[in-house]
Enzyme design. Structure first.
Site, PDB file in Angstrom:
ATOM      1  N   ARG A   1       0.867  -1.186   0.000  1.00  0.00           N
ATOM      2  CA  ARG A   1       0.000   0.000   0.000  1.00  0.00           C
ATOM      3  C   ARG A   1       0.895   1.223   0.000  1.00  0.00           C
ATOM      4  O   ARG A   1       1.787   1.344   0.831  1.00  0.00           O
ATOM      5  CB  ARG A   1      -0.902   0.042   1.232  1.00  0.00           C
ATOM      6  CG  ARG A   1      -1.519   1.430   1.441  1.00  0.00           C
ATOM      7  CD  ARG A   1      -2.541   1.501   2.542  1.00  0.00           C
ATOM      8  NE  ARG A   1      -3.782   0.861   2.134  1.00  0.00           N
ATOM      9  CZ  ARG A   1      -4.952   1.074   2.723  1.00  0.00           C
ATOM     10  NH1 ARG A   1      -5.057   1.927   3.726  1.00  0.00           N
ATOM     11  NH2 ARG A   1      -6.034   0.446   2.313  1.00  0.00           N
TER      12      ARG A   1
ATOM     13  N   HIS B   1      -7.584   0.839  -6.128  1.00  0.00           N
ATOM     14  CA  HIS B   1      -7.758   0.073  -4.876  1.00  0.00           C
ATOM     15  C   HIS B   1      -8.521  -1.219  -5.240  1.00  0.00           C
ATOM     16  O   HIS B   1      -9.690  -1.387  -4.869  1.00  0.00           O
ATOM     17  CB  HIS B   1      -8.531   0.929  -3.869  1.00  0.00           C
ATOM     18  CG  HIS B   1      -8.487   0.409  -2.470  1.00  0.00           C
ATOM     19  ND1 HIS B   1      -7.680  -0.640  -2.067  1.00  0.00           N
ATOM     20  CD2 HIS B   1      -9.169   0.811  -1.350  1.00  0.00           C
ATOM     21  CE1 HIS B   1      -7.863  -0.849  -0.779  1.00  0.00           C
ATOM     22  NE2 HIS B   1      -8.757   0.002  -0.320  1.00  0.00           N
TER      23      HIS B   1
ATOM     24  N   GLN C   1     -10.532  -3.626  -2.785  1.00  0.00           N
ATOM     25  CA  GLN C   1     -11.763  -3.031  -2.240  1.00  0.00           C
ATOM     26  C   GLN C   1     -12.952  -3.320  -3.158  1.00  0.00           C
ATOM     27  O   GLN C   1     -14.056  -3.599  -2.698  1.00  0.00           O
ATOM     28  CB  GLN C   1     -11.569  -1.517  -2.085  1.00  0.00           C
ATOM     29  CG  GLN C   1     -12.805  -0.780  -1.617  1.00  0.00           C
ATOM     30  CD  GLN C   1     -13.144  -1.051  -0.155  1.00  0.00           C
ATOM     31  OE1 GLN C   1     -12.280  -0.950   0.704  1.00  0.00           O
ATOM     32  NE2 GLN C   1     -14.394  -1.393   0.133  1.00  0.00           N
TER      33      GLN C   1
ATOM     34  N   ASP D   1     -16.891   8.174  -0.972  1.00  0.00           N
ATOM     35  CA  ASP D   1     -15.593   8.008  -0.315  1.00  0.00           C
ATOM     36  C   ASP D   1     -15.246   9.366   0.300  1.00  0.00           C
ATOM     37  O   ASP D   1     -15.903  10.373  -0.011  1.00  0.00           O
ATOM     38  CB  ASP D   1     -14.557   7.593  -1.393  1.00  0.00           C
ATOM     39  CG  ASP D   1     -13.151   7.371  -0.837  1.00  0.00           C
ATOM     40  OD1 ASP D   1     -13.006   7.180   0.389  1.00  0.00           O
ATOM     41  OD2 ASP D   1     -12.193   7.374  -1.651  1.00  0.00           O
TER      42      ASP D   1
ATOM     43  N   CYS E   1     -16.303   2.685   1.169  1.00  0.00           N
ATOM     44  CA  CYS E   1     -15.162   1.801   1.425  1.00  0.00           C
ATOM     45  C   CYS E   1     -14.683   1.895   2.871  1.00  0.00           C
ATOM     46  O   CYS E   1     -14.057   0.954   3.371  1.00  0.00           O
ATOM     47  CB  CYS E   1     -14.016   2.139   0.466  1.00  0.00           C
ATOM     48  SG  CYS E   1     -13.515   3.870   0.526  1.00  0.00           S
TER      49      CYS E   1
ATOM     50  N   ARG F   1     -14.013  -7.495   2.893  1.00  0.00           N
ATOM     51  CA  ARG F   1     -12.610  -7.229   2.544  1.00  0.00           C
ATOM     52  C   ARG F   1     -11.768  -8.468   2.851  1.00  0.00           C
ATOM     53  O   ARG F   1     -10.894  -8.864   2.095  1.00  0.00           O
ATOM     54  CB  ARG F   1     -12.040  -6.042   3.352  1.00  0.00           C
ATOM     55  CG  ARG F   1     -12.661  -4.691   3.082  1.00  0.00           C
ATOM     56  CD  ARG F   1     -12.473  -4.209   1.666  1.00  0.00           C
ATOM     57  NE  ARG F   1     -11.100  -4.314   1.186  1.00  0.00           N
ATOM     58  CZ  ARG F   1     -10.083  -3.511   1.528  1.00  0.00           C
ATOM     59  NH1 ARG F   1     -10.296  -2.505   2.349  1.00  0.00           N
ATOM     60  NH2 ARG F   1      -8.869  -3.692   1.035  1.00  0.00           N
TER      61      ARG F   1
HETATM   62  N1  NVA Z   1      -9.635   7.445  -1.249  1.00  0.00           N
HETATM   63  C1  NVA Z   1      -9.283   6.951   0.068  1.00  0.00           C
HETATM   64  C2  NVA Z   1      -9.617   5.489   0.178  1.00  0.00           C
HETATM   65  C3  NVA Z   1      -9.344   4.878   1.521  1.00  0.00           C
HETATM   66  C4  NVA Z   1      -9.688   3.412   1.576  1.00  0.00           C
HETATM   67  C5  NVA Z   1      -7.804   7.197   0.319  1.00  0.00           C
HETATM   68  O1  NVA Z   1      -7.002   6.954  -0.599  1.00  0.00           O
HETATM   69  O2  NVA Z   1      -7.452   7.654   1.401  1.00  0.00           O
HETATM   70  N1   CP Z   2     -11.169   0.578   2.921  1.00  0.00           N
HETATM   71  C1   CP Z   2      -9.879   0.510   3.297  1.00  0.00           C
HETATM   72  O1   CP Z   2      -8.958   0.268   2.509  1.00  0.00           O
HETATM   73  O2   CP Z   2      -9.687   0.738   4.630  1.00  0.00           O
HETATM   74  P1   CP Z   2      -8.298   0.897   5.367  1.00  0.00           P
HETATM   75  O3   CP Z   2      -7.668   2.177   4.881  1.00  0.00           O
HETATM   76  O4   CP Z   2      -8.638   0.911   6.823  1.00  0.00           O
HETATM   77  O5   CP Z   2      -7.419  -0.281   5.004  1.00  0.00           O
END
Ligand code: NVA
Ligand code: CP
Length: 331
Positions: free
Chosen positions: A106, A133, A136, A229, A270, A315
């Site tokens: 990540r 992502h 997800q 989101d 998400c 998830r």
């Molecule tokens: N768009 C958000 C998704 C988190 C799961 C981020 O990148 O922070």
């Molecule tokens: N939805 C998601 O990816 O959550 P986290 O950032 O907690 O992993």
């Protein structure tokens, strides 16, 4: 379906049949877990989890899924490795690839996870980049399939910043799996034109439709899924908050929008979500910008049509399917 040794970097790399196969495997592994049936066929394998951004769901899903499959896990936190600072991605990939059977990443640019996969020699799984992502979306689609019984023909509307990881991945996923995708946002928050073109070509094969709508009430009419989101994603500067709230406040998912959609519609997110003032950031946003400075109201988030916690649970089951299939176990 044989996905052994494949990486899972973005949905564009997978055919609709392969994605459906992963959803079927996830449903099977979920049923096994609920029935208490052991499925630890990957005992003896080791995986590495690299997180350059924070996480609750993704990290815990990889860890729990790995343990259920019998694997050991090593977690590398945002500050606890040399990656990209003292050591290049290519070198890190070749080192970890000698020790681990699979690597989750990540972080920031999609190019980083692609480079990692190019050099690791073992499957690499994208746990979120700025652009995509993909794990997800598997969870989201398993949840929709459980709720509605099918994916094809579902009217899926995404409200908010549709240019980032969630908007991009959901558009690709809908195109691949035959859902009708609408991005509801002001023009400047709509997805990249090249990606839209690519998705429209895929949609022409699967029967999906890709559209854009600036008016939230028009977009909500006939929607089966209303999805949103956060308006400011991890890694973005705090300075953009005020502009985002100003631009996106009209796209908040509230009860009025849910009512326009009708009684069949569900709310999805998400997570993590801002829907009240209980978090540090939520409190600060409330104080600075007022009650409506959030992507969803507490009423909708806590309401009977919100399926966000089924989605969060899924998830784990879907990430388990991705690891299992790419490491050679198909249930
Ligand atoms: N768009 C958000 C998704 C988190 C799961 C981020 O990148 O922070
Ligand atoms: N939805 C998601 O990816 O959550 P986290 O950032 O907690 O992993």
């Amino acid at each position: 379906m044989n996905l052994t040794n494949r990486s899972f970097l973005k949905l564009l790399d997978y055919t609709p049949e392969e994605l459906e196969g992963l959803l079927d495997l996830a449903a099977d592994l979920k049923a096994k877990k609920k029935a208490g049936i052991r499925h630890d066929a990957l005992r003896g394998k080791n995986i590495a989890l690299i997180f350059e951004k924070t996480s609750t769901r993704t990290r815990c899903s990889f860890e729990v899924a790995a343990h259920d499959l019998g694997m050991e896990v090593t977690y590398l936190d945002p500050s606890g490795s040399q990656i990209g600072k003292k050591e290049s991605i290519a070198d890190t990939a070749r080192v970890l690839g000698r020790m681990f059977d699979g690597i989750e990443y990540r972080g920031y640019g999609q190019s980083i996870v692609e480079e990692l996969a190019c050099y690791a020699g073992v499957p690499v799984w994208n746990g979120l980049t700025n652009e995509f992502h993909p794990t997800q979306i598997l969870a989201d689609f398993l949840t929709i399939r459980e709720h509605f019984g099918h994916l094809k023909g579902i009217n899926f509307v995404y409200f908010g910043d549709a240019r980032y990881n969630m908007g991009n991945s959901l558009m690709v996923g809908c195109a691949k799996m035959g859902l009708n995708f609408t991005a509801c946002a002001p023009k400047k928050y709509q997805p990249d034109a090249a990606l839209v073109e690519q998705c429209r070509a895929i949609a022409a094969e699967t029967g999906a439709a890709i559209s854009f709508e600036e008016d939230p009430a028009k977009a909500a009419k006939g929607a089966d899924v209303l999805y949103t989101d956060v308006w400011v994603s991890m890694g973005e500067p705090v300075e953009v908050w005020a502009e985002r709230i100003n631009d996106l406040a009209a796209y908040q998912i509230n009860q009025q929008l849910m009512d326009i959609a009708g009684p069949r519609a569900v709310f999805m997110h998400c997570l993590p979500a801002y829907h009240d003032h209980k978090t540090t950031v939520g409190r600060e946003m409330g104080e600075r910008f007022g009650r409506d400075a959030m992507e969803v109201t507490d009423e909708v988030f806590e309401g009977p049509r919100s399926i966000v916690f089924d989605e969060a649970e899924n998830r784990m089951h879907t990430i388990k399917a991705v690891m299992a299939a790419t490491l050679g176990y198909n249930g």
